[in-house]
Design a protein around this motif. Structure first.
Motif, PDB file in Angstrom:
ATOM      1  N   PHE A  77       0.735  -1.045  -0.034  1.00  0.00           N
ATOM      2  CA  PHE A  77      -0.031  -0.092   0.054  1.00  0.00           C
ATOM      3  C   PHE A  77       0.880   1.118   0.479  1.00  0.00           C
ATOM      4  N   SER A  81       1.977   1.397  -6.707  1.00  0.00           N
ATOM      5  CA  SER A  81       0.840   2.008  -7.752  1.00  0.00           C
ATOM      6  C   SER A  81      -0.823   1.459  -7.953  1.00  0.00           C
ATOM      7  N   ASP A  82      -1.765   1.612  -8.297  1.00  0.00           N
ATOM      8  CA  ASP A  82      -2.423   1.434  -8.287  1.00  0.00           C
ATOM      9  C   ASP A  82      -2.492   0.016  -8.748  1.00  0.00           C
ATOM     10  N   ALA A  83      -2.567   0.140  -9.617  1.00  0.00           N
ATOM     11  CA  ALA A  83      -1.619  -1.538 -10.491  1.00  0.00           C
ATOM     12  C   ALA A  83      -1.487  -2.711  -9.661  1.00  0.00           C
ATOM     13  N   ILE A  85      -1.534  -2.078  -6.633  1.00  0.00           N
ATOM     14  CA  ILE A  85      -3.088  -2.020  -4.986  1.00  0.00           C
ATOM     15  C   ILE A  85      -4.280  -2.995  -5.420  1.00  0.00           C
ATOM     16  N   ARG A  86      -4.395  -2.557  -7.050  1.00  0.00           N
ATOM     17  CA  ARG A  86      -5.424  -3.727  -7.456  1.00  0.00           C
ATOM     18  C   ARG A  86      -5.255  -5.180  -8.127  1.00  0.00           C
ATOM     19  N   ASP A  87      -3.751  -5.214  -8.010  1.00  0.00           N
ATOM     20  CA  ASP A  87      -3.281  -6.714  -8.656  1.00  0.00           C
ATOM     21  C   ASP A  87      -3.516  -7.351  -6.447  1.00  0.00           C
ATOM     22  N   HIS A  88      -3.191  -6.674  -5.784  1.00  0.00           N
ATOM     23  CA  HIS A  88      -2.740  -7.487  -4.423  1.00  0.00           C
ATOM     24  C   HIS A  88      -4.407  -7.320  -3.875  1.00  0.00           C
ATOM     25  N   GLU A  90      -7.261  -8.224  -5.360  1.00  0.00           N
ATOM     26  CA  GLU A  90      -7.382  -9.660  -6.669  1.00  0.00           C
ATOM     27  C   GLU A  90      -7.448 -11.014  -6.005  1.00  0.00           C
TER      28      GLU A  90
END
Length: 278
Positions: A77, A81-83, A85-88, A90
């Motif tokens: 966190f 990057s947003d990518a 965090i999104r992968d984390h 998911e």
């Protein structure tokens, strides 16, 4: 489930199917008739359905599902990057949720449980405490005509439910402040967050919400077919309890049927079962 938990389960004598993105972590478990390594890139529900099937097919059953969720890793966190965090999210949230959803039908069949454990990846490795699910299953010593599943682990919040049958009572947790019926039982009301949660005896009757008929002999000498019913409980709004139906032809069970609870003692646990009302 994490390397430490996986090894703890193996050392406790369990058969383990480990699902992980890292081939190195899976390789550390080795491979024999008690371990299955299942690489999995979490890309959607289908990606986790395959490992669940890959567990049930060779082992013929699924008991606990253990999720060791690293949701609180600081590096994921802080400055990410947003990518990233999104992968984390998911993998650790959606992936765990998809896996549990895929496993639930098999857990119903074995009265299995879900264990969720949280760890901080940045802390040094340490010995882990074996989760309750990794303890060898407690089996009834009584002579049974039907093989008994692993018995539930008694906790402060669920003991009234699992032992109420000693007095012939179906006990459901209620909030003393907002009167909400809470099941499975919890120590804190999920509605108003009150800690004044107490068990109360309910009539022990209800109506079949849905049911299934099992034809699969999951363990040796298991008599099939038999019906398992989800019953809406009288006197406990929004509470449904899933249990085996006894004392009737499985094919006669139907939605809307009235049931009453009876109890089967196995060690220190009284398992609820449903019997059709005349």
């Amino acid at each position: 489930m994490g390397r430490h938990f996986a090894h703890a389960f193996v050392n406790a004598g369990w058969r383990v199917a480990a699902i992980a993105r890292s081939s190195a972590v899976l390789a550390s478990l080795g491979h024999d008739d008690r371990t299955i390594a299942l690489p999995c890139k979490v890309t959607g529900p289908a990606s986790v359905n395959r490992p669940v099937v890959g567990t049930v097919n060779p082992f013929d059953r699924l008991d606990p599902v253990v999720a060791n969720v690293a949701i609180f890793r600081l590096f994921a966190f802080e400055g990410a990057s947003d990518a990233v965090i999104r992968d984390h999210i998911e993998v650790n949230v959606l992936g765990a949720s998809w896996t549990i959803r895929a496993a639930i039908p098999h857990l119903h069949a074995t009265r299995g449980q879900i264990e969720a454990h949280f760890h901080h990846r940045d802390l040094p490795d340490r010995d882990c405490n074996l989760p309750a699910a990794a303890k060898p299953p407690r089996q009834s010593n009584a002579k049974e005509t039907v093989p008994m599943p692993a018995l539930p682990e008694l906790t402060p919040e669920n003991t009234p439910f699992w032992t109420g049958g000693a007095q012939g009572e179906l006990r459901i947790a209620f909030c003393a402040d907002c009167a909400r019926a809470i099941h499975p039982p919890q120590l804190v009301c999920p509605g108003c967050l009150s800690e004044r949660v107490e068990p109360r005896a309910v009539p022990g009757t209800g109506t079949v919400y849905t049911f299934t008929i099992n034809h699969q002999p999951w363990v040796p000498d298991l008599d099939v077919p038999f019906a398992i019913a989800v019953v809406e409980i009288d006197g406990a709004p929004n509470v449904r309890i899933t249990a085996r139906v006894v004392g009737s032809d499985p094919e006669s069970v139907h939605i809307g049927q009235r049931m009453t609870v009876i109890f089967h003692q196995a060690e220190d646990v009284w398992l609820p079962q449903w019997r059709p009302l005349p």
